[in-house]
Write a protein that holds these residues in place. Sequence first.
Motif, PDB file in Angstrom:
ATOM      1  N   THR A  40       0.848  -1.189   0.000  1.00  0.00           N
ATOM      2  CA  THR A  40       0.000   0.000   0.000  1.00  0.00           C
ATOM      3  C   THR A  40       0.885   1.240   0.000  1.00  0.00           C
ATOM      4  OG1 THR A  40      -1.749  -1.147   1.205  1.00  0.00           O
ATOM      5  CG2 THR A  40      -1.773   1.263   1.303  1.00  0.00           C
ATOM      6  N   ASP A  41       0.609   2.146  -0.927  1.00  0.00           N
ATOM      7  CA  ASP A  41       1.353   3.407  -0.986  1.00  0.00           C
ATOM      8  C   ASP A  41       0.727   4.363   0.022  1.00  0.00           C
ATOM      9  OD1 ASP A  41       2.481   5.852  -1.543  1.00  0.00           O
ATOM     10  OD2 ASP A  41       2.321   5.673  -3.723  1.00  0.00           O
ATOM     11  N   TYR A  87      -1.186   3.995   8.488  1.00  0.00           N
ATOM     12  CA  TYR A  87      -1.717   4.695   7.313  1.00  0.00           C
ATOM     13  C   TYR A  87      -2.299   3.725   6.288  1.00  0.00           C
ATOM     14  CZ  TYR A  87       0.733   8.906   8.970  1.00  0.00           C
ATOM     15  OH  TYR A  87       1.163   9.990   9.696  1.00  0.00           O
ATOM     16  N   THR A  88      -2.275   2.423   6.596  1.00  0.00           N
ATOM     17  CA  THR A  88      -2.839   1.442   5.651  1.00  0.00           C
ATOM     18  C   THR A  88      -4.210   0.933   6.098  1.00  0.00           C
ATOM     19  OG1 THR A  88      -1.775  -0.446   6.749  1.00  0.00           O
ATOM     20  CG2 THR A  88      -0.503   0.690   5.039  1.00  0.00           C
ATOM     21  N   TRP A 128     -11.315  -7.400   4.618  1.00  0.00           N
ATOM     22  CA  TRP A 128     -10.486  -8.435   5.244  1.00  0.00           C
ATOM     23  C   TRP A 128     -10.213  -8.076   6.711  1.00  0.00           C
ATOM     24  CZ3 TRP A 128      -9.815 -12.431   2.071  1.00  0.00           C
ATOM     25  CH2 TRP A 128      -9.759 -12.218   0.680  1.00  0.00           C
ATOM     26  N   GLY A 129     -10.094  -9.108   7.548  1.00  0.00           N
ATOM     27  CA  GLY A 129      -9.733  -8.896   8.943  1.00  0.00           C
ATOM     28  C   GLY A 129      -8.236  -8.769   9.157  1.00  0.00           C
ATOM     29  N   ILE A 130      -7.460  -9.109   8.119  1.00  0.00           N
ATOM     30  CA  ILE A 130      -5.993  -8.915   8.134  1.00  0.00           C
ATOM     31  C   ILE A 130      -5.635  -8.269   6.810  1.00  0.00           C
ATOM     32  CG2 ILE A 130      -3.762 -10.109   7.942  1.00  0.00           C
ATOM     33  CD1 ILE A 130      -4.539 -10.576  10.592  1.00  0.00           C
ATOM     34  N   HIS A 131      -4.785  -7.281   6.833  1.00  0.00           N
ATOM     35  CA  HIS A 131      -4.360  -6.673   5.565  1.00  0.00           C
ATOM     36  C   HIS A 131      -3.660  -7.737   4.727  1.00  0.00           C
ATOM     37  CE1 HIS A 131      -2.791  -4.023   2.583  1.00  0.00           C
ATOM     38  NE2 HIS A 131      -3.249  -2.940   3.205  1.00  0.00           N
ATOM     39  N   ASN A 137       3.986  -4.255   3.658  1.00  0.00           N
ATOM     40  CA  ASN A 137       3.553  -2.865   3.877  1.00  0.00           C
ATOM     41  C   ASN A 137       4.482  -2.092   4.802  1.00  0.00           C
ATOM     42  OD1 ASN A 137       1.311  -2.668   2.269  1.00  0.00           O
ATOM     43  ND2 ASN A 137      -0.159  -3.143   3.868  1.00  0.00           N
ATOM     44  N   ASP A 138       4.352  -0.779   4.733  1.00  0.00           N
ATOM     45  CA  ASP A 138       4.971   0.110   5.721  1.00  0.00           C
ATOM     46  C   ASP A 138       4.044   0.111   6.939  1.00  0.00           C
ATOM     47  OD1 ASP A 138       5.802   2.208   7.290  1.00  0.00           O
ATOM     48  OD2 ASP A 138       6.123   3.596   5.628  1.00  0.00           O
TER      49      ASP A 138
END
Length: 425
Positions: A40-41, A87-88, A128-131, A137-138
């Motif tokens: 994710t940016d 931020y994601t 989703w419950g988890i990214h 990701n950051d």
Amino acid sequence: MSPSIQLLKDRYLKNIKENPELYIGIELEFPIVHTKGQLTDIEVSKDLMHFLVDALSLEVEKVDQEGGPIQLVEPKSQDRILFEVSYTTVEFAFGKAKSIQEVEERFRAYMEVIQEKLREKDHAIQGWGIHPNWDINDNRPVAYPRYQMLMDYLSMGSHQESAHLHDFPQYGAFICGSQVQLDVSKSNYLRVINTFTQIEAAKAYLFANSQFSGADWDTQISRDIFWEESMHGIYPENVGVNAKLFKDEDDFFDYLDRSAIFTAERDGETYYFSPILAKDYLSTSRIRAFGINGKEVSIVPEEKDFSSHRSYQFQDLTTRGTVEFRSVCTQPLDRTFASAAFHLGLLVNLDKLEAYLETAPFFERFGRDYKSLRRQFSKKHLTDEETAGIVQFSKDLLAIAEQGLEMRGQSEMTYLVPLKEELDL
């Protein structure tokens, strides 16, 4: 009464009314996902917040250390759109409403604008419950003291030799939940907490949506392990399913007295420290505490520190006169409001629910250790006997919830349809 219990009672009972009107408070957390499998940016996420101020006529309520908006509010409804820990992850915290439809209508309006904006950069909000891209990701916290403190606190787990903790202290950045808060009264809040504690196995079965690729855990609800085997779960009374049903208010507050305090503010600075039981807090002479800048200080406990007390039980008495139900993973987008409807229907039909649970065949077959039942029925594979038992239990609960929603006369039964389809009803 001990000073700590008095402070907890002051904090949690003061806003409970005798006969409250029933409002619904819904909080939804979602991952912002790169649709082509990349990380994710977070610049896309940050730009989204700037964009929404004008696009949805929102006001900036909180900014991060760079001055970027991280929490927006819609003045009329009091809905908030914010980053949750990282931020994601974006959260929608809706102002209280009389019906689920009210919330859904506003949610759809926000989502239409948000998804179109994110699509321009190959991003989207997903259910989703988890990214799904948690591992690339950051996962740094939002540049805001509370979130930075939380991540630093969870990272203390690597120094806890006696505790058996997992290796993912950054989990707060990538787990997503679906919470609902419902008004309770002085006479029923304990009944509500006790009753809903008993149905966590069915909720595990119906709402599991956080299988984790980073560890070999036999569960479809990794969020339970993330919470319970982290710094939040060093004291078991602090998180998860209540270990018992409560006889009365004193019994409940004795239990809450064994939850943890791990943060305090001094001179505008946020500090964290190894968790201390609420009951032991005021008698601790000095605490070795840490600031988010790495500064180490020694602080003396004060009564005002109880104002930051928060436990993380699945049936959580809040300071707003509500019980918050917080054990559900974020759901796929086509069933976003199924969980809220399920809880609401059961609460409205509480007498029937209590009576059913007293003699439910499910407990005759599987016992009444509610904590371990939740873990048992969130496993990746169930035996035929387990499947038959949990499906019937879930069907019975769904019928009670549906009846409760019918009693409300708001046509909210439609939100249960995805659950009924899943159970072949």
